[in-house]
Scaffold this active site. Structure first.
Site, PDB file in Angstrom:
ATOM      1  N   ASP A 112       0.745  -0.797  -0.100  1.00 50.60           N
ATOM      2  CA  ASP A 112      -0.219   0.278   0.546  1.00 50.60           C
ATOM      3  C   ASP A 112       1.070   1.087  -0.470  1.00 50.60           C
ATOM      4  O   ASP A 112       1.599   1.647   1.008  1.00 50.60           O
ATOM      5  CB  ASP A 112      -1.023   0.082   0.967  1.00 50.60           C
TER       6      ASP A 112
ATOM      7  N   LYS B 249      -3.254   9.392  -3.231  1.00 55.28           N
ATOM      8  CA  LYS B 249      -2.245  10.296  -3.062  1.00 55.28           C
ATOM      9  C   LYS B 249      -2.348  11.190  -3.431  1.00 55.28           C
ATOM     10  O   LYS B 249      -2.459  12.671  -4.835  1.00 55.28           O
ATOM     11  CB  LYS B 249      -1.995  10.370  -1.882  1.00 55.28           C
TER      12      LYS B 249
ATOM     13  N   THR C 172     -19.413   1.685 -12.832  1.00 55.94           N
ATOM     14  CA  THR C 172     -18.798   2.918 -14.043  1.00 55.94           C
ATOM     15  C   THR C 172     -17.830   3.877 -14.155  1.00 55.94           C
ATOM     16  O   THR C 172     -18.112   3.372 -15.189  1.00 55.94           O
ATOM     17  CB  THR C 172     -19.908   3.477 -13.201  1.00 55.94           C
TER      18      THR C 172
END
Lengths: 516, 516
Positions: free
Chosen positions: A343, A374, A399
């Site tokens: 991460d 970020k 979507t």
């Protein structure tokens, strides 16, 4: 204000605006203050006084005119609070008046910003190159014509990815799934991991789902909705939606009252500082943590599909571990055939002095998945193994699947990083800043405890016993600075933070140390 | 292309560009075709031939020059597939060449788009008013200087909310939490519901968390991570992240292999059409569903904190229920003190002929939370009860908490909707379109089964036994159209869809019906 944009020949309207801001005040620091940090300056060939500023029209230093919040900000905050929760508000800003490393408020205060929107502004407020990108026809179309990327991608999406997001893909990873936030990036990565693990258990991509799987999946029950888990680490932070929050272990206030998955957590090394005085203890601590991680992977009742870890635990208090620890974790995950998800939401995009913080680890075998957000101003995850593409379409889908406008901006950020050599700059300035704080720590050991982040660019932190007061008082000296964990002061300057900014910061840190 | 933007005095560059597109082809339909749908036309005072087009420079009709995908698109898709999963790709588009209701591809094909990015384009591609907003200094700053809204909101955030997102807040709701996607909107709404329910169980906002809660929350266990649930409805769709996916019950392919919470699902009414021929059966069906919903709320082993429901189940096959059903559900949720969350991600922002679809229900007592995304081009949830603000800061928080750039765009969309009276337009055109399809259904009953959405604007659907072939073939006639559920053709035109567009669509639908 608006008139500045009427002539599109002016490509740096915000620059000009910023240049009109008052740059001088009683609180202005100049690069001559660097002489006070002689040790740091001497350690570097380059001295801050000879440094070429990236943005010559940036304010020369902070301006503090009123208490923060000042009267205008107070009024605006009260107004906002009627419709939007402002209890976590730190400072109300005017971004059209902010420039480079400096954030402006509504009362004429201009602060050196080493927090940078929780580590999310990479190349400065109102960066002229980014302003140019924001005004481009591609961006205008991306704003107005937002596509459903999975169904109707735009004609230049491959090119936007290849010349942007994928140009900086971590070594060994050449695919991307784009998303919208750090939580979103991690959760879609977890979904990829679960699909991969079940496919492996099933015997391959060609094996069809059973009727039992199909039926039970619709009832949220196994085997279709499997009892698998993601292992994370104590004090780690991976986001706040339901799956990501189940892996977040930072603070109770982040997790309280929210149902969570029965997923395991391993201990994260609790290193002692200074590192060179605690070599053996720290090695033993990392060994203990790796053993417990292995134990969980072997025995946890909900089998582990993937392990997620931050290169530096950033919300949890800036907790570091050695490259050897991460290499060990890579070995264990490989041994038990679980994925390693790194991460890099907060550590990625240059701030540690490498483009990706895991570049510091010298892994032979790259992570399976790396997530980002970020400073990338967009989000998603990288992967390399084609098996991490689900075996059928519409399994990993939504979507929007990201935002081309933000992908265009990230490409522009990457170009700016290359143009100004900002990763190298950050490594160099980080060393300079670290040395300066080390000097301060010798002088004021109570105020700068457990200094950490050496060799990690500007990704530097220390503990302070009166941390919250420290952060509050910093604003009165013209510095916007953040905390993490229980007592850490975390530095998160932008990549355009230079030695002359470091000098201003060091000078303020000393003033703060003296005053507390 | 880029040169069009050099002069910022031109506020409609994309308009002009679109106008340069070939508008005429062998497949062009004109408003004179409306005479073929005499019943529909007669039902309306206004006839399409006298209608004033919102965008006079829009193409007069579709252009189909090649198979879709054509040679250029095929090349681009192969290129994209190397780095991005394209197996769900429907059509590769050039948005800079798309305008109004028309989507352009890479081979000179220009299609009437009644799918609109999965119901996400509200006021047309390259809408000139939105282009103007996208080029404004506020937008440029919002793109370049993205704030961490919870900590460092921008000075005009209250005003952007009040003149935009909150101006269209559903009746009874005056607060908003902004987010980034429909899943994100629903999950943050669920979090609010869980915090509210636990606070209620605890005895109020002032009651502090116990040590047991604090400790267990960090271990993903009760009582800190409580065994509460969100009840959703069979065939409902609420997103694809871990919490939202646990409430999604559309198709196994959406849920397979992803761990899910043990949350309950109630049956959604399975109405028979035409409605006026099945009044009693449908009433009984809705009664049955409400009774089962009540039973679950009373007895489910993980107590229900909130119920989430779509006004029209949009991904699940365009399943409708009567206003009475929803009023009944509001009563039950009130009776048992659980929240009612109305998911207006797909139904919201005008397409049903009301700004919010739940406006059709005539509720005395509004929903507790309404979520939005898609046509809003941003996301989040509305609420009215101040107790839905968590009792402490940082409980509902993340780095970005939405996107001011998208909030500015939504404001511009709202202004465009008001300027052109688009909600009323959609109600009117929807009635016209529905009447036209009803006529077709009488002529071709096999091709237009279970026609639904009367009085719901253009939110119209029908079932077709060869649905996928129907959708594919529509492209050869110049129509981009979508499906939902197992066999539904769902119409999702933009709000700028007018009668002359409806005529083109009706003509194509008849051609399709004849050919299948």
């Amino acid at each position: 204000m608006a008139t500045l944009f009427r002539s599109s020949r002016s490509l740096r309207p915000l620059t000009r605006l910023a240049a009109q801001q008052p740059a001088r005040s009683s609180l202005r620091y100049t690069s001559s203050t660097s002489s006070r940090h002689g040790a740091a300056a001497a350690a570097s060939v380059d001295s801050s006084s000879t440094e070429t500023p990236f943005f010559p029209d940036e304010p020369a230093g902070p301006t503090v005119k009123t208490a923060i919040p000042g009267p205008n900000a107070k009024k605006a905050i009260a107004e906002l609070h009627k419709v939007f929760d402002t209890r976590s508000l730190n400072m109300m800003a005017n971004y059209q008046h902010s420039y480079g490393n400096y954030i402006a408020d509504l009362d004429g205060n201009v602060l050196l910003d080493v927090y940078a929107q929780i580590a999310s502004i990479p190349v400065g407020y109102s960066n002229p190159s980014l302003v140019k990108t924001a005004m481009s026809p591609e961006m205008v179309s991306a704003i107005v014509n937002r596509p459903a990327l999975g169904n109707f991608p735009q004609h230049d999406w491959a090119s936007i990815l290849e010349t942007g997001i994928l140009k900086v893909a971590p070594r060994g990873l050449n695919q991307v799934f784009t998303g919208m936030s750090g939580s979103d990036a991690n959760e879609t990565a977890y979904k990829a991991a679960f699909m991969w693990k079940r496919q492996q258990q099933r015997g391959g991509a060609h094996v069809e789902f059973t009727d039992a799987e199909i039926e039970s999946s619709m009832n949220n029950a196994a085997p279709g909705a499997p009892q698998l888990s993601i292992m994370s680490f104590k004090t780690g932070f991976h986001g706040r939606l339901f799956g990501s929050l189940s892996t977040t272990r930072s603070k109770p206030i982040h997790k309280m009252d929210i149902p969570a998955f029965d997923w395991p957590q391993a201990p994260f090394p609790n290193l002692k500082y200074p590192l060179n005085e605690h070599v053996k203890e720290n090695e033993a601590e990392e060994k203990r943590c790796l053993e417990e991680a292995e134990e969980i992977i072997k025995n946890f009742h909900n089998p582990v599909a993937a392990v997620v870890i931050e290169p530096v635990q950033s919300e949890g208090g800036d907790n570091h571990a050695s490259p050897a620890f991460f290499r060990g974790l890579r070995e264990i995950t490989r041994k038990y055939d679980v994925l390693l998800i790194v991460d890099e939401v907060q550590t990625g995009v240059g701030a540690t002095g490498k483009f990706w913080a895991h570049d510091h680890w010298n892994l032979q075998d790259p992570p399976d998945i790396v997530t980002f957000s970020k400073k990338a101003q967009t989000a998603g995850y990288y992967f390399g193994n084609p098996e991490l593409r689900p075996n059928k379409p519409y399994r990993q889908f939504n979507t929007w699947m990201g935002d081309p406008a933000r992908a265009l901006l990230f490409r522009s950020i990457i170009n700016e990083i290359e143009r100004l050599n900002l990763v190298e700059n950050t490594a160099m300035v980080g060393d300079y800043l670290y040395a300066g704080i080390e000097t301060l720590a010798q002088k004021y050991p109570q105020q700068f405890q457990n200094l950490r982040g050496q060799g990690q660019g500007t990704f530097i932190a220390f503990d302070n016993p009166k941390r919250d007061e420290f952060l509050l008082k910093a604003k009165t000296l013209g510095i916007n600075i953040g905390g993490s964990g229980a007592s850490a002061v975390r530095l998160r300057p932008m990549l355009i933070f230079q030695k002359h900014h470091a000098d201003i910061l060091l000078d303020s840190l000393e003033k703060l140390a003296k005053s507390l």
